[in-house]
Design an enzyme around this catalytic site. Structure first.
Site: not given
Length: 198
Positions: A79, A133, A161-163
């Site tokens: 993201m 992240g 964040g992030s993933r």
């Protein structure tokens, strides 16, 4: 507009500060307003319409990881700052476990991000990971063990964040994948894998 929890905490200080700054330092007031507006935009939580079948993306963003792990496939979504950061359930199920794992804060698009701080959510035969992240330090799961969720339900968000990864059920193989690295996906709507056997 619906916002993710925590939006006020980050958005109100710069928005409130903009009022007195407007009288003493208009350029700083404009900067504070822009910062507050960015935070509100970052915490937006739009409605989504999940499809009736398949494993959906847990996050908005770009597919950054597609790999095999112990005979199962992992799909990771990175993201960036313009994406919605509210995460969605990849499929229906009961929350069997919710595990916080401390770790590093590497950039979420790097290979080292597998060692980052994360929260792993096990939904029956599917696992979703919320990964922080380098800038994101706040993972906010909305779930508790034993809770039942439907495909596309909100399950948490990562502040700044992030993933988010989904570890597909064992019944899925590469022929069932509908995405590849570099594809753009939407949380709760884009089907990342579909299996006739599952």
């Amino acid at each position: 507009m619906r916002l993710a929890p925590g939006a006020r905490r980050y958005a109100l200080p710069p928005l409130v500060a903009a009022v007195p700054l407007a009288f003493v330092a208009p350029p700083l007031a404009a900067l504070a307003l822009a910062l507050g507006g960015f935070v509100v935009h970052f915490f937006r939580d739009p409605a989504r319409s999940p499809p009736p079948r398949g494993v959906v993306s847990p996050a908005d963003g770009r597919v950054s990881v597609v790999r095999e792990e112990d005979g199962r496939l992992r799909v990771g979504v990175f993201m960036n700052v313009t994406d919605v950061h509210v995460l969605r359930a990849p499929r229906a199920g009961v929350v069997e476990s919710l595990t916080h794992r401390p770790g590093a804060h590497r950039p979420a698009f790097s290979k080292d991000s597998d060692r980052n701080e994360r929260v792993d959510v096990t939904l029956d035969t599917c696992e979703c990971s919320m990964i922080a992240g380098w800038f994101a330090r706040r993972i906010h799961p909305y779930l508790s063990t034993g809770e039942e969720v439907s495909r596309g339900d909100r399950i948490g968000h990562i502040a700044f964040g992030s993933r988010a990864d989904v570890l597909l059920p064992p019944a899925y193989d590469r022929d069932d994948l509908l995405v590849a690295e570099g594809d753009t996906v939407r949380a709760g709507e884009t089907v990342v894998a579909l299996s006739a056997a599952a």
